[in-house]
Scaffold this motif. Structure first.
Motif, short mmCIF file in Angstrom:
data_model
loop_
_atom_site.label_atom_id
_atom_site.label_comp_id
_atom_site.label_asym_id
_atom_site.label_seq_id
_atom_site.Cartn_x
_atom_site.Cartn_y
_atom_site.Cartn_z
N GLY A 228 0.80 -1.21 0.00
CA GLY A 228 0.00 0.00 0.00
C GLY A 228 0.83 1.26 0.00
O GLY A 228 1.91 1.31 0.60
N VAL A 229 0.33 2.28 -0.69
CA VAL A 229 0.96 3.60 -0.71
C VAL A 229 -0.14 4.64 -0.48
O VAL A 229 -1.08 4.74 -1.27
N GLU A 230 -0.01 5.39 0.61
CA GLU A 230 -0.92 6.49 0.89
C GLU A 230 -0.09 7.76 1.05
O GLU A 230 0.85 7.78 1.85
N TYR A 231 -0.42 8.80 0.32
CA TYR A 231 0.38 10.01 0.41
C TYR A 231 -0.46 11.23 0.07
O TYR A 231 -1.53 11.13 -0.54
N ALA A 232 0.04 12.40 0.51
CA ALA A 232 -0.74 13.62 0.35
C ALA A 232 0.14 14.84 0.38
O ALA A 232 1.24 14.83 0.95
N ILE A 233 -0.34 15.91 -0.21
CA ILE A 233 0.30 17.22 -0.21
C ILE A 233 -0.69 18.23 0.35
O ILE A 233 -1.85 18.26 -0.06
N SER A 234 -0.23 19.05 1.28
CA SER A 234 -1.04 20.15 1.78
C SER A 234 -0.33 21.45 1.47
O SER A 234 0.79 21.68 1.92
N THR A 235 -0.96 22.30 0.67
CA THR A 235 -0.31 23.52 0.21
C THR A 235 -0.51 24.67 1.20
O THR A 235 -1.49 24.72 1.94
N ALA A 236 0.44 25.59 1.21
CA ALA A 236 0.34 26.78 2.04
C ALA A 236 -0.65 27.76 1.43
O ALA A 236 -0.75 27.88 0.20
N GLN A 237 -1.38 28.46 2.28
CA GLN A 237 -2.30 29.49 1.78
C GLN A 237 -1.53 30.61 1.10
O GLN A 237 -1.91 31.10 0.04
N LYS A 238 -0.41 31.03 1.71
CA LYS A 238 0.39 32.11 1.14
C LYS A 238 1.41 31.52 0.17
O LYS A 238 2.62 31.52 0.42
N THR A 239 0.92 31.01 -0.91
CA THR A 239 1.80 30.43 -1.91
C THR A 239 1.56 31.13 -3.23
O THR A 239 0.51 31.75 -3.44
N SER A 240 2.51 31.05 -4.12
CA SER A 240 2.40 31.73 -5.41
C SER A 240 1.57 30.88 -6.37
O SER A 240 2.09 30.07 -7.13
N ARG A 241 0.26 31.05 -6.30
CA ARG A 241 -0.65 30.26 -7.12
C ARG A 241 -0.87 30.94 -8.47
O ARG A 241 -1.17 32.13 -8.53
N GLY A 242 -0.79 30.16 -9.53
CA GLY A 242 -1.04 30.68 -10.86
C GLY A 242 -2.36 30.17 -11.41
O GLY A 242 -2.93 29.20 -10.89
N LEU A 243 -2.83 30.82 -12.46
CA LEU A 243 -4.10 30.42 -13.05
C LEU A 243 -4.03 29.02 -13.65
O LEU A 243 -4.97 28.23 -13.53
N ALA A 244 -2.90 28.68 -14.29
CA ALA A 244 -2.77 27.36 -14.91
C ALA A 244 -2.86 26.25 -13.86
O ALA A 244 -3.52 25.22 -14.07
N THR A 245 -2.18 26.45 -12.73
CA THR A 245 -2.24 25.45 -11.66
C THR A 245 -3.65 25.33 -11.12
O THR A 245 -4.14 24.21 -10.85
N THR A 246 -4.32 26.46 -10.95
CA THR A 246 -5.69 26.45 -10.46
C THR A 246 -6.61 25.70 -11.42
O THR A 246 -7.45 24.89 -11.02
N GLU A 247 -6.47 25.96 -12.70
CA GLU A 247 -7.28 25.26 -13.70
C GLU A 247 -7.02 23.75 -13.66
O GLU A 247 -7.94 22.94 -13.82
N GLY B 130 7.39 29.64 2.28
CA GLY B 130 6.99 29.55 0.88
C GLY B 130 7.85 28.65 0.03
O GLY B 130 7.65 28.56 -1.19
N ASP B 131 8.80 27.94 0.63
CA ASP B 131 9.72 27.11 -0.14
C ASP B 131 9.07 25.83 -0.68
O ASP B 131 9.70 25.11 -1.46
N GLY B 132 7.84 25.54 -0.27
CA GLY B 132 7.15 24.36 -0.80
C GLY B 132 6.98 24.42 -2.30
O GLY B 132 6.96 23.37 -2.97
N MET B 133 6.88 25.62 -2.85
CA MET B 133 6.73 25.76 -4.29
C MET B 133 7.99 25.34 -5.05
O MET B 133 7.96 25.12 -6.26
N LEU B 134 9.12 25.24 -4.35
CA LEU B 134 10.36 24.83 -5.00
C LEU B 134 10.44 23.32 -5.22
O LEU B 134 11.14 22.85 -6.10
N ILE B 135 9.70 22.58 -4.39
CA ILE B 135 9.79 21.11 -4.44
C ILE B 135 9.43 20.56 -5.81
O ILE B 135 10.13 19.68 -6.34
#
Length: 333
Positions: A118-137, A277-282
């Motif tokens: 089994g593999v269970e995994y997840a990502i939780s993003t920061a609210q103050k992150t540099s979100r772009g329209l393409a990622t949102t779409e 905000g370094d999560g966006m670098l991953i």
């Protein structure tokens, strides 16, 4: 103007050159003019794209890397394999958190299991992150829509941003999660045939914002809305209004489950905590590492494939060392 400012600010050995182009119109001409060794494609969302950029790179004879996380796009990149091999170039899709990092973690710990189940995994993003329209779409493209994942050894349907759960994250407390459609759900059962369960979820830091997305996903599931993608600009603006109430910290965990050589249950939990905000670098690290390897002649692989087996977990973590990112490994629970 942003590209010009960045190029002027870079202390590169070779001067950076900003170039404006349209990937749907003049890409082939630009590639022929500048003759790059490697193209890194980051212009999403990939859920609505074909392989024209990769095909243009094959025609030009240069390597191609993208940061796609679209399931069909990454899983189907192999259809370009014979053409890429003929030109002796690497066409690599999904050089991002999934499947590059996720598969690197599994590969690193795989031999510690007699049988990985089994593999269970997840990502939780920061609210103050540099979100772009393409990622949102991209993340809205499958909200409320069915897709399959491996459950009890069989593909089972789940719905995007549904199956609400509250899960603990290293250094972040508990955050809400919902189902997300990623290439791993298609690729991992093939790469790791002993798996019986594969579960990937993602979440937004602020519970009210996540619950809003959860409710809108239900509107799609019930047929009240066809898709949330047309609402992406409005939802992005709305989400940004909540930035003062959030943080710049994001997290990731992967729980591996299986059996040891004695047949006893075994678990390993790998966790990442990214602050400031370094999560966006991953998601960017795999493409950088792979481009450096190609430039140094350290990659002999040619053909077209998802980004698995090309970057090790140790290489990945070494690249994260200069940022405010921590990781830990522990027995799962």
């Amino acid at each position: 103007t942003k590209a010009q400012a960045l190029a002027a600010d870079m202390a590169a050995i070779q001067p950076a050159i900003p170039v404006q182009l349209d990937i749907n119109r003049n890409l082939a001409e630009v590639l022929k003019q500048y003759q790059p060794q490697v193209v890194i494609h980051t212009s999403g969302p990939f859920q609505t794209q074909g392989y024209e950029v990769a095909q243009a790179c094959i025609q030009q004879g240069c390597h191609y890397i993208d940061l796609a996380d679209a399931r069909a796009f990454v899983s189907g990149i192999g259809q370009l394999d014979s053409a890429a091999r003929e030109q002796q170039v690497l066409i690599c899709s999904g050089a991002s958190s999934v499947p590059a990092l996720s598969s690197a973690i599994i590969d690193h710990y795989f031999d510690q299991f007699h049988r990985l189940e089994g593999v269970e995994y997840a990502i939780s993003t920061a609210q103050k992150t540099s979100r772009g329209l393409a990622t949102t779409e991209a993340v809205l493209s499958y909200a409320g829509k069915p897709f399959t994942t491996l459950v009890d050894g069989r593909p089972q349907p789940v719905y995007g941003w549904q199956d609400l759960r509250l899960r603990p994250f290293f250094g972040l407390g508990r955050r809400l999660l919902g189902n997300c459609d990623v290439p791993d759900l298609e690729l991992f059962p093939q790469r790791y045939p002993t798996l019986k369960d594969v579960r990937f979820q993602a979440g937004l830091e602020l519970k009210p914002v996540h619950l809003m997305l959860f409710a809108l996903a239900w509107c799609v599931r019930l047929g009240l809305l066809r898709s949330l993608q047309p609402l992406a600009p409005a939802l992005l603006k709305t989400a940004r209004l909540a930035d003062p109430f959030g943080s710049a910290a994001s997290g990731f965990y992967m729980l591996l489950s299986g059996r040891d050589s004695d047949g006893a249950a075994k678990q390993i939990r790998f966790e990442l905590l990214a602050e400031n905000g370094d999560g966006m670098l991953i998601p960017c690290i795999p493409s950088i590492l792979l481009a450096l390897k190609l430039a140094r002649g350290q990659v002999e692989t040619t053909g077209a494939q998802p980004c698995m087996g090309l970057i090790t977990l140790d290489e990945y973590l070494a690249a994260l060392g200069e940022f405010t990112i921590q990781w830990r490994v522990s027995p799962g629970n």
